[in-house]
Design a protein around this motif. Structure first.
Motif, PDB file in Angstrom:
ATOM      1  N   MET A 144       0.808  -1.222   0.000  1.00 25.92           N
ATOM      2  CA  MET A 144       0.000   0.000   0.000  1.00 25.92           C
ATOM      3  C   MET A 144       0.843   1.274   0.000  1.00 25.92           C
ATOM      4  O   MET A 144       0.548   2.194  -0.775  1.00 25.92           O
ATOM      5  CB  MET A 144      -0.980   0.004   1.167  1.00 25.92           C
ATOM      6  CG  MET A 144      -1.977   1.144   1.079  1.00 25.92           C
ATOM      7  SD  MET A 144      -3.297   1.064   2.286  1.00 25.92           S
ATOM      8  CE  MET A 144      -4.207  -0.348   1.695  1.00 25.92           C
ATOM      9  N   PRO A 145       1.898   1.383   0.821  1.00 26.43           N
ATOM     10  CA  PRO A 145       2.686   2.620   0.783  1.00 26.43           C
ATOM     11  C   PRO A 145       3.314   2.880  -0.590  1.00 26.43           C
ATOM     12  O   PRO A 145       3.404   4.029  -1.035  1.00 26.43           O
ATOM     13  CB  PRO A 145       3.764   2.405   1.850  1.00 26.43           C
ATOM     14  CG  PRO A 145       3.190   1.372   2.761  1.00 26.43           C
ATOM     15  CD  PRO A 145       2.343   0.491   1.896  1.00 26.43           C
ATOM     16  N   THR A 146       3.721   1.832  -1.265  1.00 26.53           N
ATOM     17  CA  THR A 146       4.322   1.975  -2.594  1.00 26.53           C
ATOM     18  C   THR A 146       3.288   2.475  -3.591  1.00 26.53           C
ATOM     19  O   THR A 146       3.548   3.410  -4.366  1.00 26.53           O
ATOM     20  CB  THR A 146       4.915   0.631  -3.061  1.00 26.53           C
ATOM     21  OG1 THR A 146       5.889   0.211  -2.117  1.00 26.53           O
ATOM     22  CG2 THR A 146       5.546   0.735  -4.436  1.00 26.53           C
ATOM     23  N   ILE A 147       2.105   1.869  -3.568  1.00 22.78           N
ATOM     24  CA  ILE A 147       1.024   2.289  -4.467  1.00 22.78           C
ATOM     25  C   ILE A 147       0.649   3.738  -4.180  1.00 22.78           C
ATOM     26  O   ILE A 147       0.492   4.553  -5.100  1.00 22.78           O
ATOM     27  CB  ILE A 147      -0.210   1.372  -4.316  1.00 22.78           C
ATOM     28  CG1 ILE A 147       0.106  -0.054  -4.769  1.00 22.78           C
ATOM     29  CG2 ILE A 147      -1.415   1.938  -5.072  1.00 22.78           C
ATOM     30  CD1 ILE A 147       0.390  -0.204  -6.242  1.00 22.78           C
ATOM     31  N   SER A 148       0.508   4.077  -2.904  1.00 20.59           N
ATOM     32  CA  SER A 148       0.134   5.443  -2.528  1.00 20.59           C
ATOM     33  C   SER A 148       1.148   6.458  -3.024  1.00 20.59           C
ATOM     34  O   SER A 148       0.777   7.532  -3.514  1.00 20.59           O
ATOM     35  CB  SER A 148      -0.012   5.548  -1.011  1.00 20.59           C
ATOM     36  OG  SER A 148      -1.103   4.781  -0.575  1.00 20.59           O
ATOM     37  N   GLN A 149       2.425   6.128  -2.913  1.00 21.34           N
ATOM     38  CA  GLN A 149       3.477   7.044  -3.371  1.00 21.34           C
ATOM     39  C   GLN A 149       3.391   7.240  -4.886  1.00 21.34           C
ATOM     40  O   GLN A 149       3.506   8.358  -5.391  1.00 21.34           O
ATOM     41  CB  GLN A 149       4.841   6.497  -2.973  1.00 21.34           C
ATOM     42  CG  GLN A 149       5.992   7.391  -3.356  1.00 21.34           C
ATOM     43  CD  GLN A 149       7.337   6.802  -2.957  1.00 21.34           C
ATOM     44  OE1 GLN A 149       7.452   5.605  -2.692  1.00 21.34           O
ATOM     45  NE2 GLN A 149       8.347   7.631  -2.920  1.00 21.34           N
ATOM     46  N   ARG A 150       3.186   6.156  -5.614  1.00 21.66           N
ATOM     47  CA  ARG A 150       3.079   6.253  -7.076  1.00 21.66           C
ATOM     48  C   ARG A 150       1.864   7.072  -7.481  1.00 21.66           C
ATOM     49  O   ARG A 150       1.936   7.919  -8.385  1.00 21.66           O
ATOM     50  CB  ARG A 150       2.997   4.853  -7.686  1.00 21.66           C
ATOM     51  CG  ARG A 150       4.286   4.081  -7.570  1.00 21.66           C
ATOM     52  CD  ARG A 150       4.117   2.660  -8.030  1.00 21.66           C
ATOM     53  NE  ARG A 150       5.355   1.914  -7.821  1.00 21.66           N
ATOM     54  CZ  ARG A 150       5.412   0.611  -7.700  1.00 21.66           C
ATOM     55  NH1 ARG A 150       4.312  -0.124  -7.772  1.00 21.66           N
ATOM     56  NH2 ARG A 150       6.569   0.011  -7.506  1.00 21.66           N
ATOM     57  N   LEU A 151       0.732   6.831  -6.812  1.00 22.90           N
ATOM     58  CA  LEU A 151      -0.486   7.585  -7.114  1.00 22.90           C
ATOM     59  C   LEU A 151      -0.305   9.064  -6.821  1.00 22.90           C
ATOM     60  O   LEU A 151      -0.763   9.922  -7.587  1.00 22.90           O
ATOM     61  CB  LEU A 151      -1.662   7.032  -6.310  1.00 22.90           C
ATOM     62  CG  LEU A 151      -2.140   5.635  -6.697  1.00 22.90           C
ATOM     63  CD1 LEU A 151      -3.124   5.110  -5.658  1.00 22.90           C
ATOM     64  CD2 LEU A 151      -2.738   5.623  -8.091  1.00 22.90           C
ATOM     65  N   ARG A 152       0.353   9.370  -5.723  1.00 19.15           N
ATOM     66  CA  ARG A 152       0.577  10.769  -5.348  1.00 19.15           C
ATOM     67  C   ARG A 152       1.376  11.492  -6.436  1.00 19.15           C
ATOM     68  O   ARG A 152       1.038  12.607  -6.835  1.00 19.15           O
ATOM     69  CB  ARG A 152       1.291  10.848  -3.990  1.00 19.15           C
ATOM     70  CG  ARG A 152       1.451  12.252  -3.456  1.00 19.15           C
ATOM     71  CD  ARG A 152       1.968  12.314  -2.017  1.00 19.15           C
ATOM     72  NE  ARG A 152       2.931  11.290  -1.648  1.00 19.15           N
ATOM     73  CZ  ARG A 152       2.640  10.206  -0.890  1.00 19.15           C
ATOM     74  NH1 ARG A 152       1.425  10.015  -0.434  1.00 19.15           N
ATOM     75  NH2 ARG A 152       3.573   9.321  -0.604  1.00 19.15           N
ATOM     76  N   LEU A 153       2.428  10.845  -6.943  1.00 22.28           N
ATOM     77  CA  LEU A 153       3.237  11.468  -7.998  1.00 22.28           C
ATOM     78  C   LEU A 153       2.404  11.665  -9.269  1.00 22.28           C
ATOM     79  O   LEU A 153       2.422  12.740  -9.874  1.00 22.28           O
ATOM     80  CB  LEU A 153       4.471  10.627  -8.290  1.00 22.28           C
ATOM     81  CG  LEU A 153       5.337  11.103  -9.456  1.00 22.28           C
ATOM     82  CD1 LEU A 153       5.902  12.494  -9.190  1.00 22.28           C
ATOM     83  CD2 LEU A 153       6.451  10.119  -9.725  1.00 22.28           C
ATOM     84  N   LEU A 154       1.673  10.643  -9.668  1.00 24.11           N
ATOM     85  CA  LEU A 154       0.865  10.740 -10.882  1.00 24.11           C
ATOM     86  C   LEU A 154      -0.216  11.816 -10.748  1.00 24.11           C
ATOM     87  O   LEU A 154      -0.503  12.545 -11.706  1.00 24.11           O
ATOM     88  CB  LEU A 154       0.229   9.385 -11.205  1.00 24.11           C
ATOM     89  CG  LEU A 154       1.210   8.290 -11.636  1.00 24.11           C
ATOM     90  CD1 LEU A 154       0.538   6.932 -11.620  1.00 24.11           C
ATOM     91  CD2 LEU A 154       1.811   8.594 -12.999  1.00 24.11           C
ATOM     92  N   LYS A 155      -0.789  11.938  -9.567  1.00 25.65           N
ATOM     93  CA  LYS A 155      -1.811  12.977  -9.338  1.00 25.65           C
ATOM     94  C   LYS A 155      -1.172  14.361  -9.307  1.00 25.65           C
ATOM     95  O   LYS A 155      -1.701  15.313  -9.900  1.00 25.65           O
ATOM     96  CB  LYS A 155      -2.563  12.710  -8.046  1.00 25.65           C
ATOM     97  CG  LYS A 155      -3.701  13.684  -7.851  1.00 25.65           C
ATOM     98  CD  LYS A 155      -4.484  13.399  -6.589  1.00 25.65           C
ATOM     99  CE  LYS A 155      -5.538  14.493  -6.431  1.00 25.65           C
ATOM    100  NZ  LYS A 155      -6.099  14.525  -5.121  1.00 25.65           N
ATOM    101  N   THR A 156      -0.025  14.484  -8.650  1.00 28.47           N
ATOM    102  CA  THR A 156       0.673  15.771  -8.579  1.00 28.47           C
ATOM    103  C   THR A 156       1.001  16.294  -9.970  1.00 28.47           C
ATOM    104  O   THR A 156       0.911  17.494 -10.231  1.00 28.47           O
ATOM    105  CB  THR A 156       1.964  15.634  -7.746  1.00 28.47           C
ATOM    106  OG1 THR A 156       1.602  15.271  -6.414  1.00 28.47           O
ATOM    107  CG2 THR A 156       2.770  16.916  -7.730  1.00 28.47           C
ATOM    108  N   GLU A 157       1.349  15.405 -10.871  1.00 28.93           N
ATOM    109  CA  GLU A 157       1.718  15.816 -12.232  1.00 28.93           C
ATOM    110  C   GLU A 157       0.508  15.934 -13.156  1.00 28.93           C
ATOM    111  O   GLU A 157       0.647  16.152 -14.350  1.00 28.93           O
ATOM    112  CB  GLU A 157       2.759  14.860 -12.813  1.00 28.93           C
ATOM    113  CG  GLU A 157       4.074  14.887 -12.069  1.00 28.93           C
ATOM    114  CD  GLU A 157       4.680  16.282 -11.930  1.00 28.93           C
ATOM    115  OE1 GLU A 157       4.405  17.166 -12.765  1.00 28.93           O
ATOM    116  OE2 GLU A 157       5.443  16.497 -10.970  1.00 28.93           O
TER     117      GLU A 157
END
Length: 115
Positions: free
Chosen positions: A65-78
């Protein structure tokens, strides 16, 4: 023959300066960089045409979950994803049709033989 010699040949078209503002080009580069890692690209594929929450993505990918959350955060930020909250869950989907078209086109292009 040097590269400059080509500009003097009859077939050479006038070279126009780039028309996209530097800030737009920089943002585009950040978006491509965010999408340009295979596991983040896989998340974009999974979210194409549907909404999924983090726990759905964990189940589908097998990643923590932390890995997925980090990836989603980057994709959303961009600007590649959008999200909505429903109680304790946050659901993600592609930001818009532009992202869907970009994803479709890059995957189709990557599937073509080189050359």
């Amino acid at each position: 023959m040097s590269p400059d010699d080509c500009l003097d040949l009859p077939h050479a078209a006038p070279v126009a300066p780039p028309t996209v503002a530097v800030t737009v080009r920089e943002r585009a580069a950040r978006m491509l960089s965010a999408a340009g890692e295979p596991s983040r690209l896989a998340l974009l594929e999974l979210l194409d045409g549907r909404e999924l929450c983090v726990s759905d993505l964990v189940a589908l990918t097998g990643d923590p979950m932390p890995t997925i959350s980090q990836r989603l955060r980057l994709l959303k930020t961009e600007g590649l994803l959008r999200s909505r909250r429903d109680g304790k869950h946050v659901f993600y989907t592609l930001a818009d049709a532009h992202v869907r078209e970009l994803l479709t086109n890059i995957l189709r292009h990557a599937a073509e033989p080189l050359g």
